[in-house]
Design a protein around this motif. Structure first.
Motif, mmCIF file in Angstrom:
data_model
loop_
_atom_site.group_PDB
_atom_site.id
_atom_site.type_symbol
_atom_site.label_atom_id
_atom_site.label_comp_id
_atom_site.label_asym_id
_atom_site.label_seq_id
_atom_site.Cartn_x
_atom_site.Cartn_y
_atom_site.Cartn_z
ATOM 1 N N VAL A 32 0.837 -1.195 0.000
ATOM 2 C CA VAL A 32 0.000 0.000 0.000
ATOM 3 C C VAL A 32 0.874 1.247 0.000
ATOM 4 O O VAL A 32 1.951 1.268 0.608
ATOM 5 C CB VAL A 32 -0.941 0.003 1.232
ATOM 6 N N ALA A 33 0.411 2.267 -0.717
ATOM 7 C CA ALA A 33 1.084 3.561 -0.679
ATOM 8 C C ALA A 33 0.810 4.200 0.682
ATOM 9 O O ALA A 33 -0.345 4.446 1.034
ATOM 10 C CB ALA A 33 0.575 4.456 -1.806
ATOM 11 N N LYS A 34 1.857 4.485 1.432
ATOM 12 C CA LYS A 34 1.682 4.971 2.807
ATOM 13 C C LYS A 34 1.657 6.494 2.904
ATOM 14 O O LYS A 34 1.450 7.050 3.972
ATOM 15 C CB LYS A 34 2.806 4.448 3.697
ATOM 16 N N GLY A 35 1.852 7.195 1.770
ATOM 17 C CA GLY A 35 1.964 8.633 1.786
ATOM 18 C C GLY A 35 3.400 9.035 1.530
ATOM 19 O O GLY A 35 4.275 8.167 1.399
ATOM 20 N N PRO A 36 3.635 10.340 1.425
ATOM 21 C CA PRO A 36 2.700 11.440 1.659
ATOM 22 C C PRO A 36 1.615 11.522 0.595
ATOM 23 O O PRO A 36 1.740 10.973 -0.489
ATOM 24 C CB PRO A 36 3.603 12.676 1.641
ATOM 25 N N GLY A 37 0.566 12.243 0.948
ATOM 26 C CA GLY A 37 -0.581 12.420 0.073
ATOM 27 C C GLY A 37 -1.724 13.012 0.863
ATOM 28 O O GLY A 37 -1.526 13.548 1.957
ATOM 29 N N GLY A 38 -2.926 12.904 0.312
ATOM 30 C CA GLY A 38 -4.092 13.394 1.017
ATOM 31 C C GLY A 38 -4.315 12.619 2.310
ATOM 32 O O GLY A 38 -4.157 11.397 2.348
ATOM 33 N N PHE A 39 -4.691 13.327 3.367
ATOM 34 C CA PHE A 39 -4.835 12.701 4.684
ATOM 35 C C PHE A 39 -5.870 11.581 4.665
ATOM 36 O O PHE A 39 -5.592 10.448 5.061
ATOM 37 C CB PHE A 39 -5.225 13.754 5.722
ATOM 38 N N THR A 40 -7.084 11.891 4.180
ATOM 39 C CA THR A 40 -8.168 10.901 4.228
ATOM 40 C C THR A 40 -7.881 9.706 3.337
ATOM 41 O O THR A 40 -8.028 8.556 3.750
ATOM 42 C CB THR A 40 -9.505 11.551 3.817
ATOM 43 N N VAL A 98 2.132 -7.088 5.139
ATOM 44 C CA VAL A 98 1.684 -5.825 4.563
ATOM 45 C C VAL A 98 2.895 -4.903 4.419
ATOM 46 O O VAL A 98 3.562 -4.596 5.410
ATOM 47 C CB VAL A 98 0.609 -5.143 5.434
ATOM 48 N N PHE A 99 3.168 -4.482 3.191
ATOM 49 C CA PHE A 99 4.287 -3.588 2.911
ATOM 50 C C PHE A 99 3.758 -2.174 2.692
ATOM 51 O O PHE A 99 2.944 -1.949 1.796
ATOM 52 C CB PHE A 99 5.030 -4.040 1.654
ATOM 53 N N ALA A 100 4.192 -1.243 3.521
ATOM 54 C CA ALA A 100 3.813 0.166 3.376
ATOM 55 C C ALA A 100 4.945 0.874 2.632
ATOM 56 O O ALA A 100 6.060 0.976 3.137
ATOM 57 C CB ALA A 100 3.577 0.808 4.733
ATOM 58 N N PHE A 137 0.520 -4.779 11.523
ATOM 59 C CA PHE A 137 0.539 -3.631 12.442
ATOM 60 C C PHE A 137 1.773 -2.746 12.237
ATOM 61 O O PHE A 137 1.837 -1.651 12.787
ATOM 62 C CB PHE A 137 0.438 -4.093 13.894
ATOM 63 N N GLU A 138 2.730 -3.215 11.452
ATOM 64 C CA GLU A 138 3.901 -2.396 11.148
ATOM 65 C C GLU A 138 3.623 -1.389 10.033
ATOM 66 O O GLU A 138 4.406 -0.449 9.829
ATOM 67 C CB GLU A 138 5.075 -3.278 10.741
ATOM 68 N N ALA A 139 2.528 -1.576 9.300
ATOM 69 C CA ALA A 139 2.172 -0.676 8.192
ATOM 70 C C ALA A 139 1.545 0.593 8.751
ATOM 71 O O ALA A 139 0.420 0.577 9.254
ATOM 72 C CB ALA A 139 1.203 -1.367 7.234
ATOM 73 N N LEU A 140 2.284 1.683 8.685
ATOM 74 C CA LEU A 140 1.820 2.952 9.242
ATOM 75 C C LEU A 140 1.816 4.022 8.156
ATOM 76 O O LEU A 140 2.706 4.060 7.307
ATOM 77 C CB LEU A 140 2.726 3.390 10.389
ATOM 78 N N PRO A 141 0.824 4.907 8.190
ATOM 79 C CA PRO A 141 0.781 5.989 7.193
ATOM 80 C C PRO A 141 1.836 7.037 7.470
ATOM 81 O O PRO A 141 2.251 7.230 8.622
ATOM 82 C CB PRO A 141 -0.631 6.558 7.363
ATOM 83 N N TYR A 142 2.270 7.713 6.420
ATOM 84 C CA TYR A 142 3.147 8.867 6.576
ATOM 85 C C TYR A 142 2.353 10.096 6.151
ATOM 86 O O TYR A 142 2.092 10.289 4.968
ATOM 87 C CB TYR A 142 4.413 8.741 5.728
ATOM 88 N N TYR A 143 1.964 10.895 7.117
ATOM 89 C CA TYR A 143 1.217 12.109 6.813
ATOM 90 C C TYR A 143 2.136 13.310 6.654
ATOM 91 O O TYR A 143 1.890 14.173 5.807
ATOM 92 C CB TYR A 143 0.190 12.389 7.924
ATOM 93 N N GLY A 144 3.173 13.370 7.480
ATOM 94 C CA GLY A 144 4.116 14.475 7.362
ATOM 95 C C GLY A 144 3.632 15.759 7.975
ATOM 96 O O GLY A 144 4.360 16.455 8.675
ATOM 97 N N GLN A 145 2.370 16.101 7.686
ATOM 98 C CA GLN A 145 1.757 17.321 8.223
ATOM 99 C C GLN A 145 0.411 16.989 8.829
ATOM 100 O O GLN A 145 -0.311 16.122 8.341
ATOM 101 C CB GLN A 145 1.551 18.350 7.105
ATOM 102 N N HIS A 146 0.065 17.719 9.877
ATOM 103 C CA HIS A 146 -1.275 17.606 10.426
ATOM 104 C C HIS A 146 -2.247 18.234 9.442
ATOM 105 O O HIS A 146 -1.949 19.276 8.839
ATOM 106 C CB HIS A 146 -1.357 18.313 11.789
ATOM 107 N N PRO A 147 -3.425 17.628 9.215
ATOM 108 C CA PRO A 147 -4.352 18.171 8.220
ATOM 109 C C PRO A 147 -4.883 19.559 8.565
ATOM 110 O O PRO A 147 -5.391 20.269 7.692
ATOM 111 C CB PRO A 147 -5.479 17.134 8.197
ATOM 112 N N VAL A 148 -4.777 19.966 9.824
ATOM 113 C CA VAL A 148 -5.348 21.251 10.224
ATOM 114 C C VAL A 148 -4.267 22.279 10.514
ATOM 115 O O VAL A 148 -4.349 23.431 10.106
ATOM 116 C CB VAL A 148 -6.264 21.093 11.453
#
Length: 219
Positions: A71-79, A99-101, A206-217
């Motif tokens: 799965v693409a973990k980001g960065p990208g749109g938060f939702t 699961v590979f992030a 459980f090792e697959a975590l998103p990369y947001y980089g920035q808080h959406p707000v």
């Protein structure tokens, strides 16, 4: 001594998802000549239809045929990023498979190098972030296109700081600006996960975590 690469079992497939933009990208392969992928521009309906498209896409394969999820973990749109990672984690847990992030930026670099093999082995990728910032990373890709190394992992920069980083880099590189069509790199998400799989890596869901980089707000 050369490491023996792990081989895929007969009848098994791997599945990848890319949901970090309003486009949905899905890909499946057995890495033995059978592969397919598709992109849907779902806009704000991505969250409503992603499960439906996923169920239809894997046919005629079944969930029992899937050996791992990427799965693409980001960065990208938060939702969108969250949706993709949650789906991948849920499938990995229910099916008891790895699961590979994979970094969105790494997939862009990999896809670009595949299209232009003669280009420099070092690829810098930048992507617009929120509030005037940019996501960026620098990767080194082997000449035989069999490995990728993050010289600078995905980081949030001001445009000025990113330009300073590039200016201080010692060596030749190719700069890629990732602004659209990112879901098309869903095949690269799958390819990068397969490289890890061949090296014997089997990360738990459980090792697959998103990369947001920035808080959406806020920062």
């Amino acid at each position: 001594m050369t490491q023996e690469l792990e081989q895929f079992a007969a009848g098994k497939y791997a599945l990848s998802l890319h949901t970090t933009t309003p486009e949905l990208g899905l890909a499946i392969s057995n890495f033995a000549g059978e592969a397919r992928s598709h992109i849907w521009d779902l806009g704000h309906d991505l969250s409503s239809y992603v499960h439906q498209y996923l169920i239809e896409f894997i046919k005629p394969q079944t969930w029992r045929d899937i050996a791992f999820i990427a799965v693409a973990k980001g960065p990208g749109g938060f939702t969108g990023t969250r949706i993709g990672v949650v789906i991948a984690r849920t499938l990995g847990q229910q099916l008891n498979i790895p699961v590979f992030a994979i970094s969105t930026l790494a997939a862009v670099a990999w896809a670009e190098k595949a299209k232009n093999p003669p280009t420099p082995a070092v690829v810098a990728v930048e992507m617009p972030g929120q509030r005037g910032k940019v996501f960026a990373a620098i990767y080194q890709i082997s000449a035989n296109h069999k490995s990728i190394k993050a010289l600078l992992p995905e980081t949030v920069f001001t445009p000025e700081a990113w330009q300073e980083t590039l200016a201080s880099y010692q060596g030749e590189y190719q700069l890629i600006k990732a602004t659209s069509g990112l879901a098309a790199t869903v095949n690269s998400i799958l390819a990068l996960a397969y490289l890890d799989w061949q090296q014997g890596k089997h990360p738990d869901w459980f090792e697959a975590l998103p990369y947001y980089g920035q808080h959406p707000v806020q920062n």
